[in-house]
Design an enzyme around this catalytic site. Sequence first.
Site, PDB file in Angstrom:
ATOM      1  N   ARG A 243      -3.578   9.165   8.123  1.00  0.00           N
ATOM      2  CA  ARG A 243      -3.632   8.426   6.845  1.00  0.00           C
ATOM      3  C   ARG A 243      -3.680   9.798   5.988  1.00  0.00           C
ATOM      4  O   ARG A 243      -4.154  10.767   6.353  1.00  0.00           O
ATOM      5  CB  ARG A 243      -4.978   7.826   6.734  1.00  0.00           C
ATOM      6  CG  ARG A 243      -4.974   6.280   7.246  1.00  0.00           C
ATOM      7  CD  ARG A 243      -4.045   5.436   6.533  1.00  0.00           C
ATOM      8  NE  ARG A 243      -3.856   3.945   6.861  1.00  0.00           N
ATOM      9  CZ  ARG A 243      -2.999   3.610   7.809  1.00  0.00           C
ATOM     10  NH1 ARG A 243      -2.145   4.423   8.284  1.00  0.00           N
ATOM     11  NH2 ARG A 243      -3.190   2.254   7.941  1.00  0.00           N
ATOM     12  N   GLU A 272       0.522   8.468  -1.593  1.00  0.00           N
ATOM     13  CA  GLU A 272       1.895   7.827  -1.164  1.00  0.00           C
ATOM     14  C   GLU A 272       2.043   6.853  -2.119  1.00  0.00           C
ATOM     15  O   GLU A 272       1.430   5.861  -2.489  1.00  0.00           O
ATOM     16  CB  GLU A 272       1.763   7.136   0.259  1.00  0.00           C
ATOM     17  CG  GLU A 272       2.761   7.167   1.042  1.00  0.00           C
ATOM     18  CD  GLU A 272       2.700   6.931   2.307  1.00  0.00           C
ATOM     19  OE1 GLU A 272       3.195   5.882   3.370  1.00  0.00           O
ATOM     20  OE2 GLU A 272       1.840   7.661   3.168  1.00  0.00           O
ATOM     21  N   HIS A 290       6.507   8.441   6.198  1.00  0.00           N
ATOM     22  CA  HIS A 290       5.963   7.352   7.006  1.00  0.00           C
ATOM     23  C   HIS A 290       6.538   6.709   7.989  1.00  0.00           C
ATOM     24  O   HIS A 290       6.629   5.300   7.818  1.00  0.00           O
ATOM     25  CB  HIS A 290       5.138   6.466   5.890  1.00  0.00           C
ATOM     26  CG  HIS A 290       3.931   5.922   6.436  1.00  0.00           C
ATOM     27  ND1 HIS A 290       2.858   5.580   5.594  1.00  0.00           N
ATOM     28  CD2 HIS A 290       3.575   5.274   7.594  1.00  0.00           C
ATOM     29  CE1 HIS A 290       1.824   5.067   6.163  1.00  0.00           C
ATOM     30  NE2 HIS A 290       2.105   4.851   7.654  1.00  0.00           N
TER      31      HIS A 290
END
Length: 328
Positions: A243, A272, A290
């Site tokens: 994360r 993000e 990602h």
Amino acid sequence: MSTRKLKVVLTRRLPDAVETRMRELFDAELNLKDKPMDRAALEAAVQRADVLVPTITDEIDAALINGAGEQLKMIANFGAGVDHIDIDAAVARGIIVTNTPGVLTEDTADLGMALILAVSRRIVEGAQVVAAGQFEGWTPTWMCGRKLWGKRLGIVGMGRIGQALARRAKAFGMQVHYHNRKPVSPRIEEELGATWWDDLDEMLARMDVVSLNCPATKETHHLLNADRLARLQPHAILINTARGELIDEAALSEAVARRGVYGVGLDVFENEPAIHPGLLAHPNVVLLPHLGSATLEARQDMGDRVILNVMTYQNQHRPPDRVIPAML
């Protein structure tokens, strides 16, 4: 339970086979535009859904949950991480929350190992040189990276993905170290040849490669802040496939600028999809969009787990992947 099909609202586009099966089993409402729902759309969705199927791009906070209609009984997350869902608020409303653990473990570990290789051997930088037509032939001292054999890998978070990464690193001849809330079982430690560190700061200062593989919680927010980043050795490589909030990106940008680390590989970002501009211009920083679970197989398996959880609930049984606060 009534024979009426559950109203299931999907917040994003899922694999075709998953969506088709959901239409067969439920009164499924699809998001064919595949754009994240804005707040108003989410608020409307929880007013009509029996089951909401969100993803990491959706903020399912207490206000949204408390404003949901009485018919909302389940939040079946498409993904393993649930830090974007207020689990306490859901439990207080009697809403079941599930996730999709396990099915993306190997794919995320593959990507973590790929980032370690990419940064250590300057793979992306080298590919860009070739694509730009700047390769003029082999020379003994050009584009030299760092070998992995014999290097120390420090894994922060030794869950499923951390252990899978450790197995890959061991195959590359790396020495496995880890920091976890508590040691893993002696059997797993022996299998991986892993050494547990109870003090994260001490481990960070002694590793050649550090990989973040822990969940995002209040306790792990900015786990790697300026002080901890300063503990890394100048030849160290930092990898994050977990994360983005685990790292203070502003502090990381400063560390990269002063060459406080050899290289960085990130698949996730603090804000993000925005990325700190200080990380964009350095050849020793590899940034991916990602991709951790981005395989056809993993995304299909994630959808299958969502369907299994919803079907189990519909049949008045406990969903196998139910998430409760005590698990976090």
